[in-house]
Scaffold this active site. Sequence first.
Site, PDB file in Angstrom:
ATOM      1  N   ASP A 153      47.143  76.248  99.405  1.00 22.48           N
ATOM      2  CA  ASP A 153      47.654  77.201 100.387  1.00 22.48           C
ATOM      3  C   ASP A 153      47.029  78.572 100.179  1.00 22.48           C
ATOM      4  OD1 ASP A 153      49.460  76.339 102.238  1.00 22.48           O
ATOM      5  OD2 ASP A 153      51.241  76.739 101.029  1.00 22.48           O
ATOM      6  N   ASP A 205      54.153  76.958 109.753  1.00 22.48           N
ATOM      7  CA  ASP A 205      55.023  75.831 109.362  1.00 22.48           C
ATOM      8  C   ASP A 205      55.805  75.268 110.551  1.00 22.48           C
ATOM      9  OD1 ASP A 205      54.108  76.495 106.892  1.00 22.48           O
ATOM     10  OD2 ASP A 205      56.067  76.820 105.982  1.00 22.48           O
TER      11      ASP A 205
HETATM   12  C1  GLA Z   1      53.619  77.464 102.896  1.00 27.40           C
HETATM   13  C2  GLA Z   1      53.130  76.143 103.477  1.00 27.40           C
HETATM   14  C3  GLA Z   1      54.222  75.098 103.404  1.00 27.40           C
HETATM   15  C4  GLA Z   1      54.689  74.938 101.956  1.00 27.40           C
HETATM   16  C5  GLA Z   1      55.108  76.284 101.391  1.00 27.40           C
HETATM   17  C6  GLA Z   1      55.385  76.213  99.894  1.00 27.40           C
HETATM   18  O1  GLA Z   1      54.635  77.993 103.698  1.00 27.40           O
HETATM   19  O2  GLA Z   1      52.706  76.306 104.808  1.00 27.40           O
HETATM   20  O3  GLA Z   1      53.760  73.847 103.902  1.00 27.40           O
HETATM   21  O4  GLA Z   1      53.636  74.401 101.196  1.00 27.40           O
HETATM   22  O5  GLA Z   1      54.104  77.264 101.579  1.00 27.40           O
HETATM   23  O6  GLA Z   1      55.779  77.429  99.360  1.00 27.40           O
END
Ligand code: GLA
Length: 384
Positions: A153, A205
């Site tokens: 990420d 997300d």
């Molecule tokens: C981001 C990602 C999610 C998850 C969170 C974890 O928001 O987009 O899919 O992995 O981090 O903290």
Amino acid sequence: MPRFLRRAAHCVSGGSSRERRRAHAANGLGWWNSFRCKVNERLVESTADAIVTSGMRDAGYRYVILDDCWMAGRDAHGRLIENRQRFPSGMAALGRYLHARGLKFGIYSSANTVTCAVIWDHYPKTLGTGSLGHEVDDARTFATWNVDYVKYDRCIGDTRSFATMRDALRKTGRAIVYSTNPEFAFNIDPRALPGLANLWRIAPDIFPTWSSVLSTLDAGSQYAVLAGPGHWNDFDMLEVGRGMTPAEDRAHFSMWAMEASPLIAGNDVRSQTVVTKAILTNREVIALDQDARGEQAVLREETGPGLQVWAKRLSEKNTYAVVLLNRTGQRRLMYVDWYYDLGFSGSASIRDLWQHADKGSFARGYATLVPAHSATVLKVVRTK
Ligand code: GLA
């Protein structure tokens, strides 16, 4: 597909080129949607057991992908270490547990000094350590633990770390599927993504709502040209079984398969209903996702507001996948036209992949009633 993209597909992580191309099988199970930061050894192990006993593994869900909150900073040598309160047996043992059950091991890190859960989910800063500046060491650590998949990420970090981690993973010599989240529209040229990773998130997300599913679908549809064997747009973990209606769940699953997105279940598979399991294990729909051409469907026609015809070619000769997606709140008669939507004239035979039924042969096109917020999925084989 442009030549540079096809070449790029073979250079992401270690392993043989056959393994890298086959990386299209990166379907599995993710953590975040159901559990967020609440992760521990027993939960992962019992979930792995459920993937096997439910038949999901055999339907293709192979990668068990830990998300954030498994780590606990670095040791005196700078090595990333696991949170032993949550994972008393450690990561290498967890990998062995998964491998012994025919599953693959996915892990998470970030292109920042802290992970996203530190920024947004109150995971302690002393524990939630990211890989920025430690890419080579961390890739080596992951390979030592026999990790098969890394979710990397950005977490408002440094986008240059994506390439550093790609090279570090490749250097380990282990076949590791590399998943990134550039948190779109910042300073990465989308055309560079297939050379950077096997998969990359295309939207913020997802949530278990019809509007979130549709907005994620629309965001990813503009990058269809980037998808191909070994490199895909990642539409995020599935929200099937997390509160939408069965019709919405089926439509969501159908569109992720049409878009050749990795199918990463995001529900608690230990307690899923029979309906949820039937959706997630519909092999005929999964086969659209896993088709060897690796094509992402595109929107061919909108026959009325919210009435969409999506289509893609499949690797079998003269064969197409078609979805009639009814985004509206009313049941509507929908129609696919062989000539306008698929580019051929003549007859074609139809199979409905949710009804599991052959519908016969049709000249010119096919019409059917599609309920509100749902999708009809057809396999179309041109017969003359
Ligand atoms: C981001 C990602 C999610 C998850 C969170 C974890 O928001 O987009 O899919 O992995 O981090 O903290």
